[in-house]
Design a protein around this motif. Structure first.
Motif, PDB file in Angstrom:
ATOM      1  N   LYS A 145       0.895  -1.154   0.075  1.00  0.00           N
ATOM      2  CA  LYS A 145      -0.046  -0.008   0.062  1.00  0.00           C
ATOM      3  C   LYS A 145       0.734   1.176   0.216  1.00  0.00           C
ATOM      4  O   LYS A 145       1.851   1.466   0.952  1.00  0.00           O
ATOM      5  CB  LYS A 145      -0.712  -0.210   1.382  1.00  0.00           C
ATOM      6  N   ASP A 146       0.897   2.045  -1.048  1.00  0.00           N
ATOM      7  CA  ASP A 146       1.579   3.289  -1.105  1.00  0.00           C
ATOM      8  C   ASP A 146       0.839   4.014  -2.268  1.00  0.00           C
ATOM      9  O   ASP A 146       0.116   3.659  -3.160  1.00  0.00           O
ATOM     10  CB  ASP A 146       3.094   2.963  -1.719  1.00  0.00           C
ATOM     11  N   LEU A 147       1.129   5.234  -2.047  1.00  0.00           N
ATOM     12  CA  LEU A 147       0.492   6.280  -3.103  1.00  0.00           C
ATOM     13  C   LEU A 147       1.089   6.267  -4.459  1.00  0.00           C
ATOM     14  O   LEU A 147       0.125   6.386  -5.285  1.00  0.00           O
ATOM     15  CB  LEU A 147       0.783   7.770  -2.375  1.00  0.00           C
ATOM     16  N   GLY A 148       2.466   5.944  -4.595  1.00  0.00           N
ATOM     17  CA  GLY A 148       2.845   5.963  -5.892  1.00  0.00           C
ATOM     18  C   GLY A 148       2.769   4.548  -6.712  1.00  0.00           C
ATOM     19  O   GLY A 148       3.118   3.676  -5.865  1.00  0.00           O
ATOM     20  N   ARG A 149       1.983   4.674  -7.848  1.00  0.00           N
ATOM     21  CA  ARG A 149       1.586   3.435  -8.365  1.00  0.00           C
ATOM     22  C   ARG A 149       3.016   2.826  -9.349  1.00  0.00           C
ATOM     23  O   ARG A 149       3.414   3.721  -9.785  1.00  0.00           O
ATOM     24  CB  ARG A 149       0.573   3.593  -9.517  1.00  0.00           C
ATOM     25  N   ASP A 150       3.361   1.731  -9.088  1.00  0.00           N
ATOM     26  CA  ASP A 150       4.496   1.189  -9.612  1.00  0.00           C
ATOM     27  C   ASP A 150       5.680   1.889  -9.677  1.00  0.00           C
ATOM     28  O   ASP A 150       6.583   2.165 -10.531  1.00  0.00           O
ATOM     29  CB  ASP A 150       4.259   1.101 -11.222  1.00  0.00           C
ATOM     30  N   VAL A 151       5.984   2.514  -8.191  1.00  0.00           N
ATOM     31  CA  VAL A 151       7.000   3.354  -7.922  1.00  0.00           C
ATOM     32  C   VAL A 151       7.904   2.156  -7.016  1.00  0.00           C
ATOM     33  O   VAL A 151       7.244   1.666  -6.166  1.00  0.00           O
ATOM     34  CB  VAL A 151       6.725   4.567  -6.980  1.00  0.00           C
ATOM     35  N   VAL A 152       9.044   2.004  -7.310  1.00  0.00           N
ATOM     36  CA  VAL A 152       9.929   0.999  -6.477  1.00  0.00           C
ATOM     37  C   VAL A 152      10.025   1.603  -5.065  1.00  0.00           C
ATOM     38  O   VAL A 152      10.657   2.714  -4.855  1.00  0.00           O
ATOM     39  CB  VAL A 152      11.362   0.922  -7.234  1.00  0.00           C
ATOM     40  N   ARG A 153       9.686   0.966  -4.096  1.00  0.00           N
ATOM     41  CA  ARG A 153       9.819   1.333  -2.724  1.00  0.00           C
ATOM     42  C   ARG A 153      10.852   0.423  -2.170  1.00  0.00           C
ATOM     43  O   ARG A 153      11.177   0.578  -0.942  1.00  0.00           O
ATOM     44  CB  ARG A 153       8.444   1.123  -2.172  1.00  0.00           C
ATOM     45  N   GLY A 154      11.221  -0.550  -2.780  1.00  0.00           N
ATOM     46  CA  GLY A 154      12.378  -1.545  -2.188  1.00  0.00           C
ATOM     47  C   GLY A 154      12.891  -2.475  -2.778  1.00  0.00           C
ATOM     48  O   GLY A 154      12.276  -2.588  -4.096  1.00  0.00           O
ATOM     49  N   LEU A 155      13.850  -3.292  -2.778  1.00  0.00           N
ATOM     50  CA  LEU A 155      14.305  -4.226  -3.513  1.00  0.00           C
ATOM     51  C   LEU A 155      14.639  -5.508  -2.461  1.00  0.00           C
ATOM     52  O   LEU A 155      15.166  -5.068  -1.377  1.00  0.00           O
ATOM     53  CB  LEU A 155      15.780  -4.054  -4.284  1.00  0.00           C
ATOM     54  N   GLU A 156      14.635  -6.700  -3.109  1.00  0.00           N
ATOM     55  CA  GLU A 156      14.550  -7.666  -2.065  1.00  0.00           C
ATOM     56  C   GLU A 156      15.134  -8.783  -2.789  1.00  0.00           C
ATOM     57  O   GLU A 156      15.080  -9.095  -4.202  1.00  0.00           O
ATOM     58  CB  GLU A 156      13.145  -8.343  -1.466  1.00  0.00           C
ATOM     59  N   ILE A 157      16.148  -9.880  -1.837  1.00  0.00           N
ATOM     60  CA  ILE A 157      16.484 -11.179  -2.717  1.00  0.00           C
ATOM     61  C   ILE A 157      15.963 -12.131  -1.420  1.00  0.00           C
ATOM     62  O   ILE A 157      16.242 -11.939  -0.487  1.00  0.00           O
ATOM     63  CB  ILE A 157      18.089 -11.067  -2.866  1.00  0.00           C
ATOM     64  N   ASN A 158      15.301 -13.089  -2.072  1.00  0.00           N
ATOM     65  CA  ASN A 158      14.746 -13.901  -1.157  1.00  0.00           C
ATOM     66  C   ASN A 158      13.958 -13.542  -0.121  1.00  0.00           C
ATOM     67  O   ASN A 158      14.296 -13.987   1.103  1.00  0.00           O
ATOM     68  CB  ASN A 158      15.864 -15.147  -0.892  1.00  0.00           C
ATOM     69  N   ASN A 159      13.125 -12.496  -0.144  1.00  0.00           N
ATOM     70  CA  ASN A 159      12.364 -11.967   0.955  1.00  0.00           C
ATOM     71  C   ASN A 159      13.338 -11.027   1.819  1.00  0.00           C
ATOM     72  O   ASN A 159      12.830 -10.893   2.927  1.00  0.00           O
ATOM     73  CB  ASN A 159      11.536 -12.656   1.582  1.00  0.00           C
TER      74      ASN A 159
END
Length: 189
Positions: A145-159
């Motif tokens: 849930k975030d205001l920006g649609r398709d805006v990157v809020r984080g990066l993950e590898i295996n959660n």
């Protein structure tokens, strides 16, 4: 004796024949010596060293009376074992002389590490292009849930979260955490 009489004499003819004979004899000796010195007909077939370790390659090359020079490679190839020969010059099957240098390109032990750029708060399209150009692969997309649609809020590898500045091997699969634009999935427009 004048010159014209000398040119017609038997002595001149004998001298010319002697010079030609000595020249032919010297030329024949030179050809034989060059053939011996350059080992003209002695060829060694270059063995195929692909996927062999450096120690195995060394053993084969010394048995074949060949030398080698190692050329380091910056590009990891997962189809070959780490630190094995991925390329050689001259190619396998070529003919070379004894003590010829065979140039070997070795596979690094792993992909080289690349620094993660700061891609937070950028659009998905920008981030995908940037990460792929650095050699990473894009995995799953998870929306929060975030205001920006398709805006990157984080990066993950295996959660597990990764931060800008972290160093990861090329070809690592990176999952994207994206904003959903606060769209209520139950609402029909």
């Amino acid at each position: 004796m004048n010159l014209l009489q000398y040119l017609k004499s038997k002595e001149f003819l004998r001298t010319i024949i002697l010079v030609i004979a000595i020249s032919l004899l010297l030329l024949f000796a030179l050809v034989k010596w060059l053939s011996y010195h350059t080992k003209h007909d002695e060829m060694i077939t270059v063995p195929n060293l692909e996927k062999l370790s450096l120690a195995e390659s060394y053993k084969i090359l010394t048995e074949s009376k060949l030398n080698y020079v190692v050329i380091d490679s910056a590009s990891f190839n997962p189809k070959f074992p780490p630190k094995s020969v991925i390329e050689q010059n001259p190619l396998p099957g070529d003919f070379v002389k004894e003590n010829r240098k065979i140039y070997l390109t070795l596979n690094p032990s792993n992909y080289r590490k690349v620094t993660i750029p700061n891609v937070l708060d950028q659009t998905k399209r920008q981030v995908v292009i940037q990460l792929k150009s650095l050699g990473f692969r894009i995995g799953k997309e998870r929306y929060i849930k975030d205001l920006g649609r398709d805006v990157v809020r984080g990066l993950e590898i295996n959660n597990k979260n990764i931060k800008p500045g972290d160093r990861l091997p090329k070809n690592t699969v990176i999952d994207l955490v994206l904003g959903d634009g606060l769209i209520n999935k139950d609402t029909i427009y």
